[in-house]
Structure formats: structure tokens, C-alpha cells
Design a protein around this motif. Structure first.
Motif, PDB file in Angstrom:
ATOM      1  N   GLU A 131      18.876 -20.263  -4.204  1.00  0.00           N
ATOM      2  CA  GLU A 131      17.690 -21.075  -4.450  1.00  0.00           C
ATOM      3  C   GLU A 131      16.428 -20.225  -4.454  1.00  0.00           C
ATOM      4  O   GLU A 131      15.552 -20.391  -5.307  1.00  0.00           O
ATOM      5  CB  GLU A 131      17.584 -22.165  -3.376  1.00  0.00           C
ATOM      6  CG  GLU A 131      18.602 -23.272  -3.515  1.00  0.00           C
ATOM      7  CD  GLU A 131      18.290 -24.193  -4.679  1.00  0.00           C
ATOM      8  OE1 GLU A 131      17.208 -24.799  -4.707  1.00  0.00           O
ATOM      9  OE2 GLU A 131      19.135 -24.288  -5.587  1.00  0.00           O
ATOM     10  N   TYR A 135      14.121 -19.321  -7.824  1.00  0.00           N
ATOM     11  CA  TYR A 135      12.740 -19.814  -7.851  1.00  0.00           C
ATOM     12  C   TYR A 135      11.735 -18.676  -8.038  1.00  0.00           C
ATOM     13  O   TYR A 135      10.810 -18.792  -8.847  1.00  0.00           O
ATOM     14  CB  TYR A 135      12.438 -20.554  -6.557  1.00  0.00           C
ATOM     15  CG  TYR A 135      11.038 -21.121  -6.492  1.00  0.00           C
ATOM     16  CD1 TYR A 135      10.713 -22.322  -7.119  1.00  0.00           C
ATOM     17  CD2 TYR A 135      10.022 -20.449  -5.806  1.00  0.00           C
ATOM     18  CE1 TYR A 135       9.429 -22.841  -7.070  1.00  0.00           C
ATOM     19  CE2 TYR A 135       8.729 -20.952  -5.753  1.00  0.00           C
ATOM     20  CZ  TYR A 135       8.443 -22.139  -6.383  1.00  0.00           C
ATOM     21  OH  TYR A 135       7.164 -22.636  -6.331  1.00  0.00           O
ATOM     22  N   ARG A 155      23.332 -24.934  -8.276  1.00  0.00           N
ATOM     23  CA  ARG A 155      23.546 -26.015  -7.312  1.00  0.00           C
ATOM     24  C   ARG A 155      24.918 -26.659  -7.460  1.00  0.00           C
ATOM     25  O   ARG A 155      25.563 -27.006  -6.466  1.00  0.00           O
ATOM     26  CB  ARG A 155      22.440 -27.057  -7.465  1.00  0.00           C
ATOM     27  CG  ARG A 155      21.074 -26.530  -7.075  1.00  0.00           C
ATOM     28  CD  ARG A 155      19.999 -27.589  -7.178  1.00  0.00           C
ATOM     29  NE  ARG A 155      18.709 -27.065  -6.737  1.00  0.00           N
ATOM     30  CZ  ARG A 155      17.581 -27.750  -6.720  1.00  0.00           C
ATOM     31  NH1 ARG A 155      17.582 -29.025  -7.138  1.00  0.00           N
ATOM     32  NH2 ARG A 155      16.465 -27.197  -6.308  1.00  0.00           N
TER      33      ARG A 155
END
Length: 455
Positions: A131, A135, A155
Motif C-alpha cells: 500500500e 501510493y 489488494r
């Protein structure tokens, strides 16, 4: 790297051990042997105790210097080395916490349960690290043929990995051991939340800029040091029963001391682009010349007070200071008044299992969790506070308009216009009457907007 928070006098590791030593027979102290004429010779037990204290002090001091040196070396070497330190801390802390409740698995011949705990850890770290990487480094991943599909489906892949472990856990359940196995399952997930998920926010702080990582950690350490100093100096009133040595005087004294040190530390950090600039390259080090557009909180602003009754008419007081100093005071307050409860929680957990320390990962200091119990909650607070009150989100109006035109239909565009009109009316940008007039032009039924626009 970080210390267990105290609000009063903190026992040393050596002092803890001496509490376990049996006291000598009182008759030997009150009725010494008359034949003993050499009063200068110390009893063997006293000499042994002194040697133990001395040896423990040397070990503790040595490893303190090692941790301080290693931490600052990694901090100045670059972001990737700090990430490696956080990763190591996560793994060691998880191991220590899991070991507390995993003792019974050997007696129950459930060794597979221990292996499954590490599977949960690997799954969680894969998801959380992914994650963060997706990002903050999307511009790098999207151009890589291998990483791009992993990023797009990250995910879903993480979910599949977790579900696989879940199925394995269910198939490994054995009648007669169900209570133990489910308690292990719950204990493991608690450890993942309290350690790894909170450490994930610390990792994000590193990518936002090293100041958001180093300053909160330094405030916790500062509070720990001054809690000890203030506690042994004028501590009298017990603060909490879980930690009898913690005092109210040390708690309050450490608060004010942490705020003062925090302001000085902020003054130093604001003068280094290496600390205030976000991470764009993990290979960056202190030796490289770094430039960026500083966050507005780092730029001094002039604050003017209103006219107070005790000032002459027309006179006000002005101060020019960077807003970051005010945020530092908030962080120092949290590090002093709230973060120590992470240490109190850890103390209660150790008392439950009748342990002095979570482990012996750091010679002379106990376990890694004993040193990090307050840092985890402080790091999570720093990230949420930064994202809520400090982070600047720059959006290009042209890019947003392009997304609205190319990605949304006419009806959805009308919904956006309606929402903006309501926001403008609420904030006083336009009058509510004007907003109602525009909405009436669009029509109550947004499905008919397309017809109105084509007329």
C-alpha cells in the motif's frame, strides 16, 4: 532507538534483578561473629551484588551507544535504511509478543500454529508495504512491466493470500484444542494490529519527510528521559498502580521539558531540506543536495493578537513564527500525556503473564517491545495528525477538469456542479439565492440535464 515511557523514577534493569535476590539472614546482621576482626572486608554477597550491577551497567551503556549510533547512521544514510530499521523492529516485536502466548503450543504438539503466526505476519507486511509503495512511488511502478500488474491488483492479491491462510487455519483445527487455537488466532491478530499496523503509519511518515518520523520519535525519547530525571528529583505522588514508580510530578515535569526540547529540535530540523522534503528517491542521503517546495507549515507567518483590554487602544501584539512550532507543542503534549499509556498498557500485559520484560533482544535493556511500546502509538498519531492538519494536497485544476469531462457523464457532471453550488453557498462564496437560481436552471430532475444543455 526509543525508551519505555515513564512519568517518574524508572528502575534500571540491574535494580529489577536485585529484587529477586533473597535477603540475608537478619541474625547474621544483628549478631556478627566476635572472631571477625577485619571490619573492612565486605561480605561476599555484597561484592557479588556490586559486580553484577557494574557488569549490567556496562552492558546497558554499551548497547545504548550502539543503538544511538546505529539509529543516527541509518537516519543520515537515507530513507531506505530507516525503512529497514522499522522492518526489523516490527519483526522482533511481533516475535516477542507472540512468544508470550505461544508457549503452550509445544506441550500441545501444535507446532504448525507457530508457523501460521509467521504466515499472518508475512501477509500483513506484504499488504501494508505494498500500500505504501503503490501510493508514494506510483510514478515508478506504473512504468515497470512486472510491478505494474502487482500494483493494479495489489489488494485482491493480498486478500487471496490471507484467505489461503484462513483456510489452512480452519483445516488445522483439532477437537480438544479449539479454545487454545482460537485464542492463538485472536492473540496473533491483536499483535498485528498493535505492532505492524501502527508501524505502517510510521513507515508512511518516513516517505512524507524524515521530520515527520524523527521528531515524534525524539519527543517520546525526550519525555522518557525527563520523566526519569523529574521523578527521582521531586517525584512524590504515585500516578498509576500498574507502574508504582511513576509519579505525577515526573509526569508533569516531563511534559514541560518535552515541549521546550521539542521547540529547539524543530528549530534545528527546519534548517535542513533533507528532513523537511518528501522522499522521492529512497537512495537519497544527507550528503546529497535536496530541493523541494517546502510545506507552508515550515514558512514563517505573522500572527497578530486582537486588541486586549489591558493594552492601549489601537495596540496589538504580533509574532512571526513558522506554524510548525505550534504543531510541535501539540505533538509534545501527546508524547507526554497520552503516549506513556502505551507503556502502561505494556506493563499491564507483562504483569498478566508475570514477566519483567518482553524478551532479551537488546542486552541490558530487555526486549524490543519494551523500548517501542510508546513509539507505535506516537507514530500512528503523528501520521493521522499530519494528514488531517498539515498535509498539502496539490491538485491541478486542468487535470481535474479533464477527469470530469472525460470520465463522467452529463448527469454525473451535474451532480458535481450541484455539490459545488451547495458548498459555495455554505461557505458564503455565493448567496444561497443565487445557488437556488442556478439549481432551478439545472432542474430538479438531473436526468433531464442533458436535454437542457442541448437546447
Amino acid at each position: 532507538m526509543a525508551g519505555r515511557q515513564g512519568a517518574g523514577a524508572i528502575e534500571s534493569q540491574a535494580e529489577k534483578k536485585t529484587e529477586m535476590v533473597a535477603e540475608p539472614d537478619s541474625t547474621l546482621l544483628t549478631k556478627p561473629n566476635p572472631e571477625a576482626t577485619n571490619t573492612s572486608a565486605a561480605p561476599p554477597a555484597t561484592v557479588s551484588e556490586y559486580e553484577k550491577k557494574k557488569a549490567n551497567f556496562m552492558v546497558r551503556t554499551f548497547w545504548t551507544l550502539v543503538m544511538i549510533t546505529g539509529f543516527f547512521a541509518a537516519l543520515l544514510a537515507g530513507h531506505i535504511y530507516v525503512v529497514l530499521i522499522i522492518t526489523t523492529i516490527q519483526i522482533i516485536s511481533f516475535k516477542e509478543v507472540i512468544a508470550i502466548a505461544n508457549i503452550g503450543s509445544r506441550a500441545r504438539d501444535l507446532r504448525f500454529t507457530k508457523s501460521l503466526n509467521w504466515y499472518w505476519l508475512a501477509t500483513t507486511m506484504y499488504f501494508l508495504y505494498g500500500e505504501s509503495v503503490v501510493y508514494y512511488f506510483r510514478h515508478i511502478i506504473l512504468v515497470d512491466k512486472v510491478l505494474q500488474p502487482l500494483s493494479t491488483h495489489h489488494r485482491f492479491i493480498s486478500f487471496c493470500i490471507y484467505i489461503f491462510g484462513f483456510v489452512i487455519f480452519v483445516t488445522s483445527l483439532k477437537p480438544g484444542n479449539l479454545r487454545f487455537q482460537f485464542s492463538q488466532f485472536a492473540w496473533t491478530h491483536m499483535a498485528l494490529f498493535l505492532i505492524n499496523i501502527q508501524a505502517h503509519f510510521i513507515l508512511n511518515n518516513i516517505f512524507e519527510g524524515l521530520i515527520w518520523f524523527f521528531l515524534p520519535a525524539a519527543l517520546v525519547i525526550t519525555n522518557d528521559i525527563f520523566a526519569y530525571i523529574c521523578g527521582i528529583t521531586f517525584g512524590r505522588t504515585q500516578l498509576i498502580k500498574l507502574s508504582p514508580k511513576k509519579t505525577v510530578e515526573g509526569f508533569i515535569g516531563a511534559w514541560f521539558s518535552t515541549m521546550v526540547v521539542g521547540l529547539g529540535l524543530t528549530w534545528c530540523l527546519l534548517r535542513s531540506n533533507y528532513f523537511i522534503c518528501p522522499a522521492t528517491n529512497l537512495a537519497t542521503s544527507i550528503l546529497q543536495d535536496i530541493h523541494c517546495d517546502p510545506n507552508p507549515v515550515f514558512i514563517p507567518r505573522t500572527y497578530t493578537t486582537p486588541e486586549f483590554f489591558f493594552l492601549p487602544p489601537g495596540h496589538t501584539v504580533s509574532i512571526t513564527v513558522a506554524p510548525m512550532y505550534f504543531h510541535t507543542l501539540v505533538w509534545a503534549t501527546f508524547a507526554s500525556l497520552i503516549a506513556p499509556f502505551g507503556g502502561f498498557f505494556a506493563s499491564g500485559l507483562k504483569r498478566t503473564f508475570k514477566l519483567k520484560d518482553f524478551g532479551d533482544s537488546i542486552p541490558g535493556h530487555g526486549g524490543m517491545t519494551d523500548r517501542m511500546d510508546c513509539q507505535f502509538i506516537m507514530g500512528m498519531f503523528a501520521f493521522l495528525y499530519y494528514q488531517t492538519f498539515i498535509a498539502v494536497r496539490d491538485y491541478n485544476p486542468g487535470a481535474v477538469l479533464d477527469m470530469l469531462v472525460t470520465g463522467l457523464g452529463v448527469e454525473d457532471q451535474a451532480h458535481v456542479v450541484k455539490g459545488m453550488l451547495q458548498i459555495w453557498a455554505r461557505d458564503g462564496v455565493i448567496s444561497p439565492t443565487a445557488a437556488d437560481q442556478i439549481l432551478n436552471i439545472l432542474g430538479d430532475n438531473l436526468a433531464s440535464v442533458s436535454h437542457h444543455l442541448t437546447e
